[in-house]
Design a protein around this motif. Structure first.
Motif, PDB file in Angstrom:
ATOM      1  N   ASP A   1       1.276  -1.214  -0.527  1.00 15.78           N
ATOM      2  CA  ASP A   1       0.138  -0.065  -0.003  1.00 15.78           C
ATOM      3  C   ASP A   1       0.898   1.527   0.085  1.00 15.78           C
ATOM      4  O   ASP A   1       0.608   2.256   0.161  1.00 15.78           O
ATOM      5  CB  ASP A   1      -0.891  -0.467   1.125  1.00 15.78           C
ATOM      6  CG  ASP A   1      -1.824   1.119   0.885  1.00 15.78           C
ATOM      7  OD1 ASP A   1      -2.301   1.118   0.176  1.00 15.78           O
ATOM      8  OD2 ASP A   1      -2.186   1.767   2.157  1.00 15.78           O
ATOM      9  N   ASP A   2       2.175   0.419   0.313  1.00 18.60           N
ATOM     10  CA  ASP A   2       3.192   2.508   1.056  1.00 18.60           C
ATOM     11  C   ASP A   2       3.583   2.380  -0.392  1.00 18.60           C
ATOM     12  O   ASP A   2       4.303   3.839  -1.335  1.00 18.60           O
ATOM     13  CB  ASP A   2       3.980   2.415   0.951  1.00 18.60           C
ATOM     14  CG  ASP A   2       5.374   3.314   2.009  1.00 18.60           C
ATOM     15  OD1 ASP A   2       3.896   4.726   2.534  1.00 18.60           O
ATOM     16  OD2 ASP A   2       5.762   3.458   2.112  1.00 18.60           O
ATOM     17  N   LEU A   3       3.733   2.055  -1.879  1.00 20.12           N
ATOM     18  CA  LEU A   3       4.164   2.090  -2.811  1.00 20.12           C
ATOM     19  C   LEU A   3       3.481   1.895  -4.054  1.00 20.12           C
ATOM     20  O   LEU A   3       3.178   2.604  -5.224  1.00 20.12           O
ATOM     21  CB  LEU A   3       5.076   0.611  -3.472  1.00 20.12           C
ATOM     22  CG  LEU A   3       6.546   0.434  -2.143  1.00 20.12           C
ATOM     23  CD1 LEU A   3       6.781  -0.527  -1.889  1.00 20.12           C
ATOM     24  CD2 LEU A   3       7.265   2.045  -1.961  1.00 20.12           C
ATOM     25  N   VAL A   4       2.173   1.376  -3.949  1.00 20.08           N
ATOM     26  CA  VAL A   4       1.212   1.892  -5.121  1.00 20.08           C
ATOM     27  C   VAL A   4      -0.291   2.486  -5.095  1.00 20.08           C
ATOM     28  O   VAL A   4      -0.242   2.220  -3.587  1.00 20.08           O
ATOM     29  CB  VAL A   4       1.085   0.151  -5.825  1.00 20.08           C
ATOM     30  CG1 VAL A   4       2.297  -1.115  -6.145  1.00 20.08           C
ATOM     31  CG2 VAL A   4      -0.012  -0.633  -4.287  1.00 20.08           C
ATOM     32  N   LEU A   5      -0.842   2.713  -5.634  1.00 15.95           N
ATOM     33  CA  LEU A   5      -2.317   4.010  -5.780  1.00 15.95           C
ATOM     34  C   LEU A   5      -3.051   2.223  -6.282  1.00 15.95           C
ATOM     35  O   LEU A   5      -3.079   2.066  -7.781  1.00 15.95           O
ATOM     36  CB  LEU A   5      -2.213   4.688  -6.923  1.00 15.95           C
ATOM     37  CG  LEU A   5      -3.588   5.569  -7.051  1.00 15.95           C
ATOM     38  CD1 LEU A   5      -3.235   6.155  -5.234  1.00 15.95           C
ATOM     39  CD2 LEU A   5      -2.967   6.731  -7.598  1.00 15.95           C
ATOM     40  N   THR A   6      -3.609   2.217  -5.661  1.00 14.56           N
ATOM     41  CA  THR A   6      -4.757   0.547  -5.920  1.00 14.56           C
ATOM     42  C   THR A   6      -6.392   1.143  -5.953  1.00 14.56           C
ATOM     43  O   THR A   6      -6.880   1.941  -5.470  1.00 14.56           O
ATOM     44  CB  THR A   6      -4.384  -0.300  -4.452  1.00 14.56           C
ATOM     45  OG1 THR A   6      -3.894  -0.957  -4.284  1.00 14.56           O
ATOM     46  CG2 THR A   6      -6.134  -0.988  -4.596  1.00 14.56           C
ATOM     47  N   VAL A   7      -6.835   0.682  -7.647  1.00 16.60           N
ATOM     48  CA  VAL A   7      -8.219   1.093  -7.419  1.00 16.60           C
ATOM     49  C   VAL A   7      -9.582  -0.171  -7.458  1.00 16.60           C
ATOM     50  O   VAL A   7      -9.215  -0.988  -8.343  1.00 16.60           O
ATOM     51  CB  VAL A   7      -7.778   1.857  -9.486  1.00 16.60           C
ATOM     52  CG1 VAL A   7      -8.840   2.510  -9.871  1.00 16.60           C
ATOM     53  CG2 VAL A   7      -7.018   3.078  -9.151  1.00 16.60           C
ATOM     54  N   GLY A   8     -10.505   0.673  -6.920  1.00 12.30           N
ATOM     55  CA  GLY A   8     -11.516  -0.209  -7.499  1.00 12.30           C
ATOM     56  C   GLY A   8     -12.503  -0.073  -8.054  1.00 12.30           C
ATOM     57  O   GLY A   8     -12.526   1.404  -8.915  1.00 12.30           O
ATOM     58  N   SER A   9     -13.283  -0.403  -8.350  1.00 18.40           N
ATOM     59  CA  SER A   9     -14.440   0.243  -9.671  1.00 18.40           C
ATOM     60  C   SER A   9     -15.832   0.090  -9.248  1.00 18.40           C
ATOM     61  O   SER A   9     -16.209  -0.123  -7.974  1.00 18.40           O
ATOM     62  CB  SER A   9     -14.265  -1.451 -10.241  1.00 18.40           C
ATOM     63  OG  SER A   9     -15.725  -1.036 -10.925  1.00 18.40           O
ATOM     64  N   VAL A  10     -16.229   1.886 -10.538  1.00 15.56           N
ATOM     65  CA  VAL A  10     -17.740   2.111  -9.961  1.00 15.56           C
ATOM     66  C   VAL A  10     -18.761   1.698 -10.752  1.00 15.56           C
ATOM     67  O   VAL A  10     -18.010   1.771 -12.117  1.00 15.56           O
ATOM     68  CB  VAL A  10     -17.612   3.583  -9.383  1.00 15.56           C
ATOM     69  CG1 VAL A  10     -16.718   3.427  -7.860  1.00 15.56           C
ATOM     70  CG2 VAL A  10     -16.729   4.404 -10.287  1.00 15.56           C
ATOM     71  N   THR A  11     -19.841   2.154 -10.633  1.00 19.30           N
ATOM     72  CA  THR A  11     -20.486   1.962 -12.484  1.00 19.30           C
ATOM     73  C   THR A  11     -20.636   3.660 -12.834  1.00 19.30           C
ATOM     74  O   THR A  11     -19.880   4.471 -12.058  1.00 19.30           O
ATOM     75  CB  THR A  11     -21.833   1.812 -12.001  1.00 19.30           C
ATOM     76  OG1 THR A  11     -22.364   2.712 -11.076  1.00 19.30           O
ATOM     77  CG2 THR A  11     -21.735   0.243 -10.584  1.00 19.30           C
ATOM     78  N   ALA A  12     -21.170   3.354 -13.562  1.00 22.84           N
ATOM     79  CA  ALA A  12     -21.322   5.054 -14.499  1.00 22.84           C
ATOM     80  C   ALA A  12     -21.852   5.420 -13.390  1.00 22.84           C
ATOM     81  O   ALA A  12     -21.728   7.253 -13.797  1.00 22.84           O
ATOM     82  CB  ALA A  12     -21.860   4.990 -15.964  1.00 22.84           C
ATOM     83  N   ASP A  13     -22.643   5.096 -12.734  1.00 20.96           N
ATOM     84  CA  ASP A  13     -23.394   5.944 -11.545  1.00 20.96           C
ATOM     85  C   ASP A  13     -22.727   6.973 -10.626  1.00 20.96           C
ATOM     86  O   ASP A  13     -22.749   7.336  -9.306  1.00 20.96           O
ATOM     87  CB  ASP A  13     -25.107   5.517 -11.312  1.00 20.96           C
ATOM     88  CG  ASP A  13     -26.067   5.423 -12.453  1.00 20.96           C
ATOM     89  OD1 ASP A  13     -25.802   6.636 -13.399  1.00 20.96           O
ATOM     90  OD2 ASP A  13     -26.333   4.977 -12.682  1.00 20.96           O
ATOM     91  N   GLY A  14     -21.438   5.630 -10.149  1.00 16.76           N
ATOM     92  CA  GLY A  14     -20.738   6.079  -9.244  1.00 16.76           C
ATOM     93  C   GLY A  14     -20.649   4.768  -8.187  1.00 16.76           C
ATOM     94  O   GLY A  14     -20.020   5.393  -6.758  1.00 16.76           O
TER      95      GLY A  14
END
Length: 443
Positions: free
Chosen positions: A263-276
């Protein structure tokens, strides 16, 4: 060797769970002695193609370029007068990136699967990812003036030549090799849409990957963006992690995700729908930093010159979805920020993307992290101060390594010039960014 799958893109015959859940996890401390030595990209062993390349991807149709896409919610035309990512090189470490008329700045970065140069994509996944980042034309990615450095690191269509029954090639060791290579080739942003996901830290030896990530961020000053992972389907994470908002809780983790857990080294990305709204498949976790659209994806056809919006299924085409496709959105945003403010360090760029995200009502959230990325907020306003980055660790650059200047020159000049078919629809989110597990499936 036993294989640990990367979620989303399944390596055939790879078990996901090899041990019971653990009550607390922590990534191994970074040990620079595990940093892979510099070497030209090549498979660590002889490989052989096991199945035909995937080409039966349904095209989106002639009007797809002017229709809606997952990127509409970002309102990118509003920020492009400020920055389009010029001068940035985004490495796509994936199944390769196929040459495409809408990728005019594609740079061959090497091949860890076969003997190519990184511009062969037998699985289709990497080309989709690359299009989201840097497509330019009637369909634009997030950073259409950025160069894309294609590195093939994994494929479901290949396997070790001396293991005829084995299908799928690429693991956390080859991922570590590819991360170092991307950094040495001058990538300013590195996208990893792969996740090694399992239920026991004891079954995962990714120390080489941790060392490579540290080298990329703290020595080469590259932003590393990775997918959170998918849960709920074949080849994906075994179980969902707790989703209670408030503060990161490493004691209740049931599915470990790498490289996300660094976590200290990467930017981790989750997913959302078109409505957020959070996607049903996105893996939660104490390492999730931000979220971006990862459903109903439109991107480049890896087997043609147009666009695609669906994957082949048993009877009907399936809309493209997964955290694999949310990560490149944020990689594109990182390229926009770096192009607008090149004095910011990699860590400062990651922090800015977090700080300007749309905050969830309950504060930080393990599904979407600090919230959905806000591109306009990230690239607008006054120039951020280049404050000393006291979180960076000084690490000497090995004397036998020289950065290849070609990618940056090509990106600046605008010259242009890669596992599995992109993910089955996933029923598949940081205190501060805190696999040689084996086979990789793609998220």
């Amino acid at each position: 060797m036993a294989a640990t799958a990367l979620t989303g893109l399944l390596v055939a015959g790879v078990p996901l769970v090899t041990a019971p859940p653990v009550s607390a996890v922590t990534p191994p401390p970074v040990d620079e002695s595990f940093l892979p030595a510099p070497a030209p990209p090549a498979p660590p062993q002889r490989t052989a193609q096991r199945s035909e390349c995937s080409g039966a991807v349904r095209t989106a149709g002639a009007d797809a370029a002017t229709g809606s896409s997952q990127l509409d919610m970002l309102d990118l035309p509003k920020v492009w007068p400020l920055t389009r990512g010029a001068g940035q090189t985004v490495a796509v470490i994936d199944t390769g990136v196929a040459r495409h008329r809408l990728l005019p700045r594609l740079i061959p970065g090497g091949d860890y699967v076969s003997t190519g140069d990184g511009t062969d994509d037998c699985d289709g996944h990497g080309t989709l990812v690359a299009g989201i980042i840097g497509a330019s034309g009637e369909f634009d990615g997030v950073a259409p003036d950025a160069a894309v450095l294609g590195i093939r690191q994994s494929s479901n269509k290949f396997g070790p030549a001396d293991e005829p029954g084995a299908g799928g090639y690429g693991d956390v060791h080859t991922l570590a090799l590819a991360v170092r290579a991307a950094a040495d080739l001058g990538a300013t942003v590195i996208n990893v849409s792969s996740v090694a996901c399992l239920a026991s830290a004891e079954a995962l030896d990714d120390r080489a990957l941790g060392a490579a990530l540290s080298y990329a961020v703290d020595v080469r000053n590259a932003v590393v963006v990775t997918a959170a992972g998918n849960v709920g389907g074949p080849g994906q994470c075994p179980t969902q992690n707790p989703t209670n908002p408030g503060r990161p809780d490493w004691r209740t983790v049931e599915s470990i995700a790498s490289p996300a857990w660094y976590d200290d080294l990467v930017l981790t990305v989750g997913s959302v729908t078109a409505d957020g709204a959070p996607s049903a498949f996105t893996l939660a976790g104490p390492w999730v930093d931000v979220a971006a659209p990862g459903e109903r994806v439109v991107s480049l056809d890896p087997d043609g010159d147009g666009l695609v919006d669906a994957l082949p299924a048993a009877r009907d085409a399936t809309p493209i979805a997964g955290t694999s496709y949310a990560a490149p959105v944020v990689s594109g945003v990182a390229a926009l920020v770096r192009s607008r403010w090149p004095h910011l360090t990699a860590r400062q760029v990651m922090q800015r993307i977090e700080d300007t995200a749309h905050r969830p009502p309950g504060g930080w959230d393990p599904v979407v992290g600090h919230g959905v990325v806000d591109v306009s907020a990230a690239v607008s306003g006054g120039a951020p101060a280049a404050l000393p980055d006291d979180t960076a660790r000084p690490v000497a650059v090995p004397p036998d390594v020289r950065a290849d200047p070609r990618p940056r020159r090509i990106a600046t000049a605008g010259a242009g010039l890669c596992v599995g078919v992109a993910i089955l629809v996933g029923w598949s989110a940081s205190s501060r960014r805190h696999a040689r597990a084996d086979r990789i499936a793609r998220d």
